[in-house]
Motif scaffolding. Structure first.
Motif, PDB file in Angstrom:
ATOM      1  N   GLU A 151       0.938  -1.203  -0.073  1.00 35.01           N
ATOM      2  CA  GLU A 151       0.068  -0.127  -0.233  1.00 35.01           C
ATOM      3  C   GLU A 151       0.756   1.288  -0.052  1.00 35.01           C
ATOM      4  O   GLU A 151       0.617   2.195  -0.733  1.00 35.01           O
ATOM      5  CB  GLU A 151      -0.837  -0.112   1.221  1.00 35.01           C
ATOM      6  CG  GLU A 151      -2.125   0.978   1.128  1.00 35.01           C
ATOM      7  CD  GLU A 151      -2.899   1.163   2.287  1.00 35.01           C
ATOM      8  OE1 GLU A 151      -3.811   2.097   2.440  1.00 35.01           O
ATOM      9  OE2 GLU A 151      -3.104   0.033   3.143  1.00 35.01           O
ATOM     10  N   MET A 155       1.163   4.422  -3.138  1.00 37.58           N
ATOM     11  CA  MET A 155       1.055   5.522  -2.788  1.00 37.58           C
ATOM     12  C   MET A 155       2.379   6.367  -3.242  1.00 37.58           C
ATOM     13  O   MET A 155       2.133   7.740  -3.343  1.00 37.58           O
ATOM     14  CB  MET A 155       0.890   5.931  -1.361  1.00 37.58           C
ATOM     15  CG  MET A 155      -0.559   5.235  -0.914  1.00 37.58           C
ATOM     16  SD  MET A 155      -0.695   5.288   0.886  1.00 37.58           S
ATOM     17  CE  MET A 155      -0.774   6.752   1.166  1.00 37.58           C
ATOM     18  N   SER A 159       3.144  10.706  -4.136  1.00 38.26           N
ATOM     19  CA  SER A 159       3.760  11.113  -2.925  1.00 38.26           C
ATOM     20  C   SER A 159       4.167  12.717  -2.874  1.00 38.26           C
ATOM     21  O   SER A 159       4.901  13.446  -2.048  1.00 38.26           O
ATOM     22  CB  SER A 159       5.020  10.342  -2.597  1.00 38.26           C
ATOM     23  OG  SER A 159       5.996  10.300  -3.554  1.00 38.26           O
ATOM     24  N   SER A 163      -0.810  15.533   1.396  1.00 34.07           N
ATOM     25  CA  SER A 163      -1.601  14.811   2.001  1.00 34.07           C
ATOM     26  C   SER A 163      -1.425  13.426   1.928  1.00 34.07           C
ATOM     27  O   SER A 163      -1.511  12.495   2.988  1.00 34.07           O
ATOM     28  CB  SER A 163      -3.072  15.090   1.448  1.00 34.07           C
ATOM     29  OG  SER A 163      -3.131  14.655   0.070  1.00 34.07           O
ATOM     30  N   VAL A 164      -0.797  12.877   0.833  1.00 34.52           N
ATOM     31  CA  VAL A 164      -0.398  11.410   0.759  1.00 34.52           C
ATOM     32  C   VAL A 164       0.974  11.149   1.412  1.00 34.52           C
ATOM     33  O   VAL A 164       0.981  10.200   2.005  1.00 34.52           O
ATOM     34  CB  VAL A 164      -0.108  11.399  -0.884  1.00 34.52           C
ATOM     35  CG1 VAL A 164       0.477   9.876  -1.134  1.00 34.52           C
ATOM     36  CG2 VAL A 164      -1.222  11.300  -1.668  1.00 34.52           C
ATOM     37  N   LYS A 167      -0.293  10.423   4.909  1.00 32.04           N
ATOM     38  CA  LYS A 167      -0.874   9.184   5.054  1.00 32.04           C
ATOM     39  C   LYS A 167       0.190   8.153   4.906  1.00 32.04           C
ATOM     40  O   LYS A 167       0.212   7.022   5.810  1.00 32.04           O
ATOM     41  CB  LYS A 167      -1.603   8.957   3.786  1.00 32.04           C
ATOM     42  CG  LYS A 167      -3.197   9.836   3.676  1.00 32.04           C
ATOM     43  CD  LYS A 167      -3.860   9.695   2.532  1.00 32.04           C
ATOM     44  CE  LYS A 167      -5.238  10.567   2.788  1.00 32.04           C
ATOM     45  NZ  LYS A 167      -5.935  10.224   1.519  1.00 32.04           N
ATOM     46  N   GLN A 168       1.334   8.223   4.159  1.00 29.62           N
ATOM     47  CA  GLN A 168       2.363   7.371   4.158  1.00 29.62           C
ATOM     48  C   GLN A 168       3.107   7.109   5.508  1.00 29.62           C
ATOM     49  O   GLN A 168       3.469   6.178   6.104  1.00 29.62           O
ATOM     50  CB  GLN A 168       3.250   7.576   3.153  1.00 29.62           C
ATOM     51  CG  GLN A 168       2.847   7.561   1.565  1.00 29.62           C
ATOM     52  CD  GLN A 168       4.115   7.631   0.768  1.00 29.62           C
ATOM     53  OE1 GLN A 168       4.409   8.530   0.663  1.00 29.62           O
ATOM     54  NE2 GLN A 168       4.142   6.768  -0.145  1.00 29.62           N
ATOM     55  N   ALA A 170       1.744   8.048   8.348  1.00 25.67           N
ATOM     56  CA  ALA A 170       1.051   7.492   9.232  1.00 25.67           C
ATOM     57  C   ALA A 170       0.836   5.804   9.278  1.00 25.67           C
ATOM     58  O   ALA A 170       0.986   5.059  10.183  1.00 25.67           O
ATOM     59  CB  ALA A 170      -0.410   7.937   9.369  1.00 25.67           C
ATOM     60  N   LEU A 171       0.823   5.431   7.935  1.00 25.52           N
ATOM     61  CA  LEU A 171       0.822   4.169   7.526  1.00 25.52           C
ATOM     62  C   LEU A 171       2.187   3.317   7.993  1.00 25.52           C
ATOM     63  O   LEU A 171       2.165   2.194   8.625  1.00 25.52           O
ATOM     64  CB  LEU A 171       0.665   3.748   6.282  1.00 25.52           C
ATOM     65  CG  LEU A 171       0.383   2.361   5.769  1.00 25.52           C
ATOM     66  CD1 LEU A 171      -1.130   2.233   6.431  1.00 25.52           C
ATOM     67  CD2 LEU A 171      -0.155   2.421   4.156  1.00 25.52           C
TER      68      LEU A 171
END
Length: 301
Positions: A151, A155, A159, A163-164, A167-168, A170-171
């Protein structure tokens, strides 16, 4: 003797980039020195033979190895079979150290009481804490680790959007959590084993019609038990997991090929293009056609 990489946080480790590599018979890991970033290797098939300084590791399927940024790494033997590994580079801006696991356990046990007393005296002070991850470990939740890395890799295409990247990052903390959890788990639980086997089967057979009965027969678990285990480990049912896999594969085909939407739907296991479009739109928030247009525009801009 096992080693622990102990990271002082904050700041938290930062994700950089990830991917996957297939190696044929005889293939070796690259020889590199002082690359400046941590390199996480997760093997899903075969075995990778990697050395770091004077330690050699046989990283077989289901295991992970973290190569340090300040060491010499090398492949000390070629692969003896088809090998697939997923890799991830990350950086640590703060302090970190390597410690033997036995020594870490002693120190960690002795510090627990002191840290609790300090926190009670300074309730509004931000205090650093230690993130401990094993340098070499067996992963009880291998499929969940692979899914998360995949995932993150998916992304990477967008990148450049802040915002992406958020998210990365956080993931990526889920990756750190899975590594830390492997330190605490001596052996995988029966439920975790069941969920991992089910996920691996579904990833291999995602083009076929879903059948809970066939899934149970192939991995030798009752369908009800499989559903319960997958809900606990992956947060969804087997059918929902297969749907996610189909959508992920369709996204790659939408971006990397010019295949018609109807053909892509068929390729990833949908009998009807309209149902594929509905599922895709619900999952991604835009239709397959809009998804393709969006990423085609991003590649050109």
């Amino acid at each position: 003797m096992s080693q622990i990489i102990e990271i002082t946080a904050p700041p938290l480790p930062q994700y950089i980039i990830s991917g996957s590599t297939h190696m044929s018979y005889g293939g070796k890991h690259l020889s590199r020195k002082n690359i400046g970033v941590f390199d996480l290797l997760v093997v899903s098939q075969g075995c990778l033979y990697v050395g770091e300084e004077k330690r050699n590791y046989e990283v077989s399927a289901g295991h992970a190895l973290i190569l340090r940024p300040d060491c010499y790494h090398y492949g000390f033997s070629g692969c003896k079979e088809e090998t697939v590994h997923h890799w991830l580079h990350f950086q640590v801006s703060g302090n970190w150290r390597v410690i033997e696991q036995s020594e870490y356990c002693k120190q960690h046990s002795a510090q627990e009481g002191e840290e609790g007393a300090y926190m009670s005296l300074h309730p509004f002070t931000t205090t650093p804490f230690a993130l401990a991850v094993p340098q070499f470990t067996y992963l009880p939740q291998l499929q969940k680790m692979i899914d998360t890395i995949d995932e993150l890799t998916e992304m990477n295409r967008t990148s450049h959007h802040s915002s992406v990247r958020l998210k990365q990052q956080a993931l990526f903390q889920d990756i750190v959590g899975l590594l830390a959890a492997s330190l605490e788990t001596a052996a995988p639980s029966p439920g975790s084993v069941c969920a991992e086997k089910a996920a691996a089967y579904l990833r291999e057979h995602y083009r076929e019609p879903f059948s809970a009965k066939r899934l149970g027969e192939n991995i030798n678990f009752h369908p009800v038990y499989i559903a319960r285990c997958m809900q606990k480990v992956f947060g969804c049912s087997p059918a929902a997991y297969m749907l996610l896999i189909r959508i992920e594969h369709s996204k790659l085909l939408l971006v990397q090929t010019d295949m018609p939407i109807e053909r892509i739907a068929e390729e990833v296991g949908f009998n009807h293009a309209a149902y594929f479009t509905a599922c895709f739109t619900k999952q991604e928030g835009l239709s397959p056609r809009r998804f393709r247009q969006h990423f085609a525009w991003n590649r050109e801009s």
